[in-house]
Design an enzyme around this catalytic site. Structure first.
Site, PDB file in Angstrom:
ATOM      1  N   PHE A 157       0.609  -1.125  -0.231  1.00 54.43           N
ATOM      2  CA  PHE A 157       0.316   0.731  -0.146  1.00 54.43           C
ATOM      3  C   PHE A 157       0.790   1.497   0.351  1.00 54.43           C
ATOM      4  O   PHE A 157       0.492   2.081  -0.790  1.00 54.43           O
ATOM      5  CB  PHE A 157      -1.128  -0.092   1.217  1.00 54.43           C
ATOM      6  CG  PHE A 157      -0.364  -0.093   2.756  1.00 54.43           C
ATOM      7  CD1 PHE A 157      -0.369   2.106   3.034  1.00 54.43           C
ATOM      8  CD2 PHE A 157      -0.016  -0.082   3.001  1.00 54.43           C
ATOM      9  CE1 PHE A 157       0.813   1.666   3.516  1.00 54.43           C
ATOM     10  CE2 PHE A 157       0.688   0.128   5.057  1.00 54.43           C
ATOM     11  CZ  PHE A 157       0.859   1.627   4.542  1.00 54.43           C
ATOM     12  N   GLU A 201      -5.368  -3.706  -1.922  1.00 53.06           N
ATOM     13  CA  GLU A 201      -6.667  -3.734  -2.455  1.00 53.06           C
ATOM     14  C   GLU A 201      -6.652  -1.982  -0.882  1.00 53.06           C
ATOM     15  O   GLU A 201      -8.218  -1.737  -1.172  1.00 53.06           O
ATOM     16  CB  GLU A 201      -7.432  -4.620  -0.804  1.00 53.06           C
ATOM     17  CG  GLU A 201      -7.389  -4.706   0.624  1.00 53.06           C
ATOM     18  CD  GLU A 201      -6.017  -5.866   0.031  1.00 53.06           C
ATOM     19  OE1 GLU A 201      -4.662  -5.840  -0.580  1.00 53.06           O
ATOM     20  OE2 GLU A 201      -5.168  -6.626   0.972  1.00 53.06           O
ATOM     21  N   CYS A 235       9.545   1.857   3.649  1.00 55.69           N
ATOM     22  CA  CYS A 235      10.606   0.773   3.618  1.00 55.69           C
ATOM     23  C   CYS A 235      11.761   1.527   4.084  1.00 55.69           C
ATOM     24  O   CYS A 235      12.826   0.900   4.262  1.00 55.69           O
ATOM     25  CB  CYS A 235      10.144  -0.051   3.032  1.00 55.69           C
ATOM     26  SG  CYS A 235      10.748   0.579   1.098  1.00 55.69           S
ATOM     27  N   GLU A 293       9.020  -4.398  12.640  1.00 55.96           N
ATOM     28  CA  GLU A 293       9.158  -3.200  11.540  1.00 55.96           C
ATOM     29  C   GLU A 293       7.503  -2.383  12.449  1.00 55.96           C
ATOM     30  O   GLU A 293       7.223  -3.240  11.958  1.00 55.96           O
ATOM     31  CB  GLU A 293       9.075  -4.184  10.878  1.00 55.96           C
ATOM     32  CG  GLU A 293       9.280  -2.654   9.536  1.00 55.96           C
ATOM     33  CD  GLU A 293       8.505  -3.230   7.655  1.00 55.96           C
ATOM     34  OE1 GLU A 293       7.758  -4.201   7.531  1.00 55.96           O
ATOM     35  OE2 GLU A 293       8.091  -2.047   7.174  1.00 55.96           O
ATOM     36  N   LYS A 342      -1.179  -6.868  -9.343  1.00 59.45           N
ATOM     37  CA  LYS A 342      -2.100  -6.951  -8.350  1.00 59.45           C
ATOM     38  C   LYS A 342      -1.745  -6.230  -7.107  1.00 59.45           C
ATOM     39  O   LYS A 342      -0.641  -5.849  -6.153  1.00 59.45           O
ATOM     40  CB  LYS A 342      -2.388  -8.332  -7.454  1.00 59.45           C
ATOM     41  CG  LYS A 342      -3.456  -9.021  -6.563  1.00 59.45           C
ATOM     42  CD  LYS A 342      -3.644  -8.069  -5.878  1.00 59.45           C
ATOM     43  CE  LYS A 342      -3.199  -8.229  -5.021  1.00 59.45           C
ATOM     44  NZ  LYS A 342      -3.198  -7.947  -3.698  1.00 59.45           N
ATOM     45  N   SER A 393       5.170  -7.518   2.935  1.00 53.12           N
ATOM     46  CA  SER A 393       6.082  -7.536   3.981  1.00 53.12           C
ATOM     47  C   SER A 393       6.672  -8.976   4.348  1.00 53.12           C
ATOM     48  O   SER A 393       6.121  -9.429   3.634  1.00 53.12           O
ATOM     49  CB  SER A 393       4.939  -8.142   5.509  1.00 53.12           C
ATOM     50  OG  SER A 393       4.316  -7.988   4.962  1.00 53.12           O
TER      51      SER A 393
END
Ligand code: NAD
Length: 498
Positions: free
Chosen positions: A149, A176, A281, A383, A173, A226
């Site tokens: 995301f 969402e 990240c 994290e 993909k 992740s």
């Protein structure tokens, strides 16, 4: 309620799963749309479309493919404001960060505009008597990308930009949580001249991801997200015989040496720790001052810096950062702050009670800072992915090299120093994939490559640059010898079996 549909074979497809995900506006906490979640049927449709498209797309010469990339870049630039607003409204990052997200993706598109040069191959004349050897890079076929995301424009472009330029078709993909920008990018690719089916967008959750991993006609999968999911995608994808690169989570350290320009380091680390609400990240959520004096001075200056930070809605141009992506994520960050307190770290700034007037239901969280964090703590190992800065004090340079090197993640790291020798030794020895020297967020430019070490990346090729080209192509090597004494006729006729 607005529906966000799949984009398959150049058209909007509602899907038949009757499963939907909620898309929030993180500024207000309201659900603003629902996104269709794919079943295996939609993935099959997308793969069939991508297969058809790829066979013709691979025959288009590389200059023409590059021209589509040029036009795509122009169209994205022309639609920058609309795209940035759409991105901010689903993700929550401020408009300037959304534009940065799009711009960093476009830099990979610029690299892809040079694809004819990159695909030239190699040639050895006279490798043996009358023998020449040459190699070429050919596309793989249908490739897929699964994206997180936090960079809904840049990371899809890292992947499809190169994959499509080298002659593959692509199934994206996206996350969402913020699916609108990826669909808009696919529409703009069609407008730029990519034939339908060259870029399909299929929304979904684990069902869609598993359909990608199991589909025999998908040859390569690129994943960013992740680490546990990255490992899952890597192991299942490779077991199914696919090429997989899977980038995972991160916990980047910023080392502050006693000779650093402290004012600059504090500004840089504040931007890198709290910018985009820490949902990067390549954020710097861990600061490691070397020596007690550096730690005390850093702490004092950072406390003052945090006072100046403004948290606001994503369209507030004066805000440093906006809300996080979801209420679930906001709570997760809050829980980590509580755990840090219970583990014995000193919470010197607590952002948990932050609330923005008029936006009380938004997913906001203020900046937090811990001192005296220890390597054994779970809050150090995990994290957190929020606006939380953790200070781990090191006594000397050796400890400072060891901390990021021994951490489970190895995405990025930065050292702040005026000493070239210390910086050089640090860069050489540290067990991390991307190193900044007085650069807090060392995201490599598009023609270099992006990728971490250890649990930050599974697989052996990085994203974009030449590593990206390698990932999305296979090499064919031809060894050729031409017999002497061919007749006039046979030179022009392809021999047959007779
Ligand atoms: P995520 O792992 O939750 O989701 C990533 C993708 O995997 C999404 O498309 C999601 O739909 C899918 N997914 C989620 N759960 C799944 C499951 N159980 N099975 C199969 N697929 C699943 O990550 P996120 O929260 O969207 O993004 C944040 C994470 O991404 C952070 O850990 C961050 O460090 C990482 N990240 C890494 C890089 C990098 O280059 N290393 C870059 C950006 C983000």
């Amino acid at each position: 309620m607005r529906d966000i549909t799949h984009f398959i074979d150049g058209a909007s497809v509602a899907g038949t799963s009757h499963q939907f995900g909620q898309v929030f506006n993180p500024n207000t906490g309201e659900v603003q749309a629902r996104v269709a979640l794919a079943s295996v049927g939609e993935m099959d449709l997308a793969v069939a479309s991508a297969l058809r498209a790829q066979q013709l797309w691979a025959l288009v010469n590389p200059q023409r493919r590059a021209r589509v990339m040029f036009d795509f870049k122009r169209l994205v630039e022309a639609n920058m404001d609309e795209l940035a607003e759409m991105l901010s409204s689903e993700h929550g990052k401020v408009i300037a960060d959304s534009k940065g997200d799009i711009q960093r993706g476009l830099e990979v598109i610029e690299f892809a505009c040079g694809i004819p040069h990159v695909l030239k191959g190699e040639y050895t004349e006279g490798a043996g008597p009358g023998i020449d050897v040459y190699s070429m890079r050919q596309p793989l076929g249908v490739c897929a990308g699964i994206t997180p995301f936090n960079f809904p424009a840049m990371i899809p472009m890292w992947m499809f930009g190169i994959s499509i330029a080298v002659g593959n078709s692509f199934i994206l993909k996206p996350s969402e949580k913020d699916p609108s920008v990826p669909v808009r990018l696919a529409e703009l690719m069609m407008e730029a001249g990519a034939p339908k089916g060259v870029l399909n967008v299929v929304h979904g959750d684990k069902v869609a991801v598993d359909a990608i991993l199991q589909h025999p006609d998908i040859k390569a999968v690129s994943f960013v997200g992740s680490s546990d999911i990255a490992q899952y995608v890597y192991s299942h994808g490779t077991a199914a015989g696919k090429r997989v690169q899977a980038m995972g989570g991160a916990k980047n350290h910023g080392i502050v040496m006693p000779d650093a320009d402290l004012d600059q380091a504090v500004k840089d680390i504040s931007g890198a720790a709290f910018g985009s609400a820490g949902e990067r990240c390549m954020a710097l959520p861990v600061v490691v001052p070397v020596g007690a004096k550096t730690a005390e001075a850093f702490r004092e200056k950072m406390l003052a810096e945090i006072e100046t930070l403004k948290v606001g809605i994503s369209t507030d141009a004066s805000a440093q950062y906006g809300p996080v992506v979801s209420e679930v994520h906001r709570r997760r960050i809050s829980d980590y702050i509580q755990l840090g307190v219970e583990e014995g770290a000193e919470l010197i700034v607590d952002g948990r009670d932050f609330s923005l007037q008029g936006y009380e239901n938004g997913f906001f969280i203020g900046p937090s800072m811990f001192d005296h964090v220890k390597p054994g703590m779970r809050t150090y190992q995990d994290e957190i992915f929020g606006p939380v800065l953790q200070m781990v004090r090191a006594e000397n340079f050796e400890e400072a090299v060891a901390l990021p090197s021994n951490h489970q993640y190895g995405n990025g790291v930065a050292i702040f120093t005026r000493n070239g020798r210390a910086a050089r030794e640090f860069a050489s020895r540290v067990q991390v994939g991307m190193v900044g020297i007085n650069v807090p967020i060392p995201v490599p430019v598009a023609y270099h490559t992006f990728g971490g070490w250890k649990r930050s990346a599974f697989g052996d090729t990085n994203q974009h640059g030449m590593e990206g080209v390698k990932f999305y192509t296979k090499v064919k090597t031809i060894t050729a010898r031409w017999p002497e004494g061919m007749s006039e006729d046979s030179a022009f006729v392809i021999p047959t079996m007779q």
